[in-house]
Design a protein around this motif. Structure first.
Motif, PDB file in Angstrom:
ATOM      1  N   SER A  67     -19.179  55.164 -15.956  1.00  0.00           N
ATOM      2  CA  SER A  67     -21.309  54.804 -16.543  1.00  0.00           C
ATOM      3  C   SER A  67     -21.552  56.133 -15.080  1.00  0.00           C
ATOM      4  O   SER A  67     -21.281  56.866 -14.125  1.00  0.00           O
ATOM      5  CB  SER A  67     -20.955  53.819 -15.251  1.00  0.00           C
ATOM      6  OG  SER A  67     -21.111  53.508 -13.696  1.00  0.00           O
ATOM      7  N   ILE A  68     -23.328  56.103 -15.640  1.00  0.00           N
ATOM      8  CA  ILE A  68     -24.036  57.835 -14.632  1.00  0.00           C
ATOM      9  C   ILE A  68     -25.072  56.508 -13.888  1.00  0.00           C
ATOM     10  O   ILE A  68     -25.536  55.556 -14.351  1.00  0.00           O
ATOM     11  CB  ILE A  68     -24.124  58.128 -15.921  1.00  0.00           C
ATOM     12  CG1 ILE A  68     -23.012  59.095 -16.581  1.00  0.00           C
ATOM     13  CG2 ILE A  68     -25.523  59.123 -15.309  1.00  0.00           C
ATOM     14  CD1 ILE A  68     -23.984  59.532 -17.463  1.00  0.00           C
ATOM     15  N   VAL A  69     -25.015  57.040 -12.485  1.00  0.00           N
ATOM     16  CA  VAL A  69     -26.189  56.974 -11.739  1.00  0.00           C
ATOM     17  C   VAL A  69     -27.569  57.781 -11.760  1.00  0.00           C
ATOM     18  O   VAL A  69     -26.921  58.970 -11.587  1.00  0.00           O
ATOM     19  CB  VAL A  69     -26.509  56.271 -10.627  1.00  0.00           C
ATOM     20  CG1 VAL A  69     -27.051  55.577  -9.781  1.00  0.00           C
ATOM     21  CG2 VAL A  69     -25.379  55.095 -10.656  1.00  0.00           C
ATOM     22  N   ALA A  91     -32.363  59.297 -18.474  1.00  0.00           N
ATOM     23  CA  ALA A  91     -31.518  58.153 -18.687  1.00  0.00           C
ATOM     24  C   ALA A  91     -31.322  57.651 -19.869  1.00  0.00           C
ATOM     25  O   ALA A  91     -29.923  57.467 -20.232  1.00  0.00           O
ATOM     26  CB  ALA A  91     -31.853  57.023 -17.352  1.00  0.00           C
ATOM     27  N   LYS A  92     -32.211  57.491 -20.440  1.00  0.00           N
ATOM     28  CA  LYS A  92     -31.779  57.397 -22.101  1.00  0.00           C
ATOM     29  C   LYS A  92     -30.931  57.918 -23.274  1.00  0.00           C
ATOM     30  O   LYS A  92     -30.713  57.467 -23.931  1.00  0.00           O
ATOM     31  CB  LYS A  92     -33.360  56.550 -22.873  1.00  0.00           C
ATOM     32  CG  LYS A  92     -33.863  55.892 -23.842  1.00  0.00           C
ATOM     33  CD  LYS A  92     -35.665  55.539 -23.913  1.00  0.00           C
ATOM     34  CE  LYS A  92     -35.624  54.370 -23.215  1.00  0.00           C
ATOM     35  NZ  LYS A  92     -37.340  54.511 -23.436  1.00  0.00           N
ATOM     36  N   GLN A  93     -31.667  59.099 -22.865  1.00  0.00           N
ATOM     37  CA  GLN A  93     -30.994  59.929 -23.287  1.00  0.00           C
ATOM     38  C   GLN A  93     -29.621  60.424 -23.048  1.00  0.00           C
ATOM     39  O   GLN A  93     -28.513  60.414 -23.998  1.00  0.00           O
ATOM     40  CB  GLN A  93     -31.763  61.731 -22.984  1.00  0.00           C
ATOM     41  CG  GLN A  93     -30.937  63.132 -23.532  1.00  0.00           C
ATOM     42  CD  GLN A  93     -31.637  63.953 -22.669  1.00  0.00           C
ATOM     43  OE1 GLN A  93     -31.944  64.208 -22.391  1.00  0.00           O
ATOM     44  NE2 GLN A  93     -30.810  64.830 -23.510  1.00  0.00           N
ATOM     45  N   LEU A  94     -28.860  60.153 -21.439  1.00  0.00           N
ATOM     46  CA  LEU A  94     -27.519  59.944 -21.657  1.00  0.00           C
ATOM     47  C   LEU A  94     -27.102  59.257 -22.369  1.00  0.00           C
ATOM     48  O   LEU A  94     -25.683  59.436 -22.386  1.00  0.00           O
ATOM     49  CB  LEU A  94     -27.451  60.037 -20.497  1.00  0.00           C
ATOM     50  CG  LEU A  94     -27.998  61.675 -19.170  1.00  0.00           C
ATOM     51  CD1 LEU A  94     -28.138  61.080 -17.618  1.00  0.00           C
ATOM     52  CD2 LEU A  94     -27.350  62.972 -19.793  1.00  0.00           C
ATOM     53  N   GLU A  95     -27.946  57.640 -21.888  1.00  0.00           N
ATOM     54  CA  GLU A  95     -27.317  56.824 -22.508  1.00  0.00           C
ATOM     55  C   GLU A  95     -27.019  56.800 -24.585  1.00  0.00           C
ATOM     56  O   GLU A  95     -25.971  56.084 -24.742  1.00  0.00           O
ATOM     57  CB  GLU A  95     -27.814  54.743 -22.157  1.00  0.00           C
ATOM     58  CG  GLU A  95     -27.441  54.189 -22.347  1.00  0.00           C
ATOM     59  CD  GLU A  95     -28.377  53.099 -22.074  1.00  0.00           C
ATOM     60  OE1 GLU A  95     -27.542  52.213 -21.494  1.00  0.00           O
ATOM     61  OE2 GLU A  95     -29.511  53.059 -22.201  1.00  0.00           O
ATOM     62  N   GLN A  96     -27.679  56.800 -24.799  1.00  0.00           N
ATOM     63  CA  GLN A  96     -27.167  57.537 -26.429  1.00  0.00           C
ATOM     64  C   GLN A  96     -26.840  58.545 -26.136  1.00  0.00           C
ATOM     65  O   GLN A  96     -25.792  58.668 -27.608  1.00  0.00           O
ATOM     66  CB  GLN A  96     -28.631  57.691 -27.486  1.00  0.00           C
ATOM     67  CG  GLN A  96     -29.701  56.460 -26.783  1.00  0.00           C
ATOM     68  CD  GLN A  96     -31.418  57.243 -27.147  1.00  0.00           C
ATOM     69  OE1 GLN A  96     -31.324  59.117 -27.804  1.00  0.00           O
ATOM     70  NE2 GLN A  96     -31.763  56.421 -27.532  1.00  0.00           N
ATOM     71  N   ARG A  97     -26.736  59.675 -25.864  1.00  0.00           N
ATOM     72  CA  ARG A  97     -25.460  60.564 -25.741  1.00  0.00           C
ATOM     73  C   ARG A  97     -23.927  60.374 -25.723  1.00  0.00           C
ATOM     74  O   ARG A  97     -23.454  60.730 -26.269  1.00  0.00           O
ATOM     75  CB  ARG A  97     -25.915  61.421 -24.932  1.00  0.00           C
ATOM     76  CG  ARG A  97     -25.370  63.256 -25.226  1.00  0.00           C
ATOM     77  CD  ARG A  97     -25.702  64.298 -24.053  1.00  0.00           C
ATOM     78  NE  ARG A  97     -25.091  65.436 -24.455  1.00  0.00           N
ATOM     79  CZ  ARG A  97     -25.222  66.388 -25.378  1.00  0.00           C
ATOM     80  NH1 ARG A  97     -26.259  66.606 -25.880  1.00  0.00           N
ATOM     81  NH2 ARG A  97     -24.571  67.482 -25.097  1.00  0.00           N
ATOM     82  N   VAL A 102     -25.970  53.410 -18.276  1.00  0.00           N
ATOM     83  CA  VAL A 102     -27.151  54.291 -17.366  1.00  0.00           C
ATOM     84  C   VAL A 102     -27.628  53.295 -16.147  1.00  0.00           C
ATOM     85  O   VAL A 102     -28.323  52.959 -16.804  1.00  0.00           O
ATOM     86  CB  VAL A 102     -27.397  55.083 -18.445  1.00  0.00           C
ATOM     87  CG1 VAL A 102     -28.451  56.522 -17.063  1.00  0.00           C
ATOM     88  CG2 VAL A 102     -26.349  56.245 -19.383  1.00  0.00           C
ATOM     89  N   HIS A 103     -27.511  53.674 -15.267  1.00  0.00           N
ATOM     90  CA  HIS A 103     -28.697  52.913 -14.159  1.00  0.00           C
ATOM     91  C   HIS A 103     -29.360  53.139 -13.936  1.00  0.00           C
ATOM     92  O   HIS A 103     -28.940  54.771 -13.363  1.00  0.00           O
ATOM     93  CB  HIS A 103     -27.472  52.285 -13.303  1.00  0.00           C
ATOM     94  CG  HIS A 103     -26.223  51.202 -13.753  1.00  0.00           C
ATOM     95  ND1 HIS A 103     -26.378  50.019 -14.316  1.00  0.00           N
ATOM     96  CD2 HIS A 103     -24.630  51.672 -14.056  1.00  0.00           C
ATOM     97  CE1 HIS A 103     -25.338  49.638 -14.862  1.00  0.00           C
ATOM     98  NE2 HIS A 103     -24.349  51.477 -14.213  1.00  0.00           N
TER      99      HIS A 103
END
Length: 153
Positions: A67-69, A91-97, A102-103
């Motif tokens: 997961s990513i913060v 954050a949205k871009q990383l969640e999709q990638r 992503v928090h």
């Protein structure tokens, strides 16, 4: 478990949480230890380079990130400004990638706290500039990790 059992352990083999302090020009990167107790700064990625996301890809793979913060810069009154909106988009871009959770984590004063720590340690301005984003990422991630432990107890 004997001492020889530890020598074969890969420090990057356990899934970790990644923390990011995202600025316009640089992204500070930190990762948790394998138990999710402590945050360590890893590096600073220059966002002006066209392949900066490829470097982030490498770090996500290397540390087996689960997961990513992303630090969310809020104004002192709690509202979001342009930088906060940009972090939400990232954050949205990383969640999709990465197809990972992503928090967003309130990062108010994290850079100031990191800089104060470096000044107190008598680190020169030139050296501070090189590590401030990485240290801010560590502060963001550590705050998130501490809060998660508080929720679990």
């Amino acid at each position: 478990m004997s001492l020889s059992d530890f020598s074969s352990l890969d420090i990057h083999s356990s899934p970790r949480i990644m923390g990011l302090d995202a600025g316009e020009r640089r992204i500070g990167v930190a990762v948790s230890d394998s138990l999710g107790w402590t945050a360590q700064g890893v590096e600073v990625i220059d966002r002006r380079m066209s392949d900066w996301l490829k470097r982030l890809d490498e770090l996500v793979r290397e540390y087996d990130v689960r997961s990513i913060v992303v630090g969310l810069p809020r104004n002192m009154n709690g509202t979001l400004g342009p930088r906060g909106e940009a972090c939400k988009q990232l954050a949205k871009q990383l969640e999709q990638r990465y197809s990972l959770p992503v928090h967003l984590w309130d990062e108010r004063l994290s850079t100031i706290a990191a800089e104060r720590t470096l000044i107190d340690a008598d680190i020169s301005r030139k050296k501070r500039k090189k590590v401030i984003d990485q240290m801010a990422a560590s502060w963001i991630l550590q705050g998130y990790l501490d809060a998660q432990r508080g929720l679990e107890s």
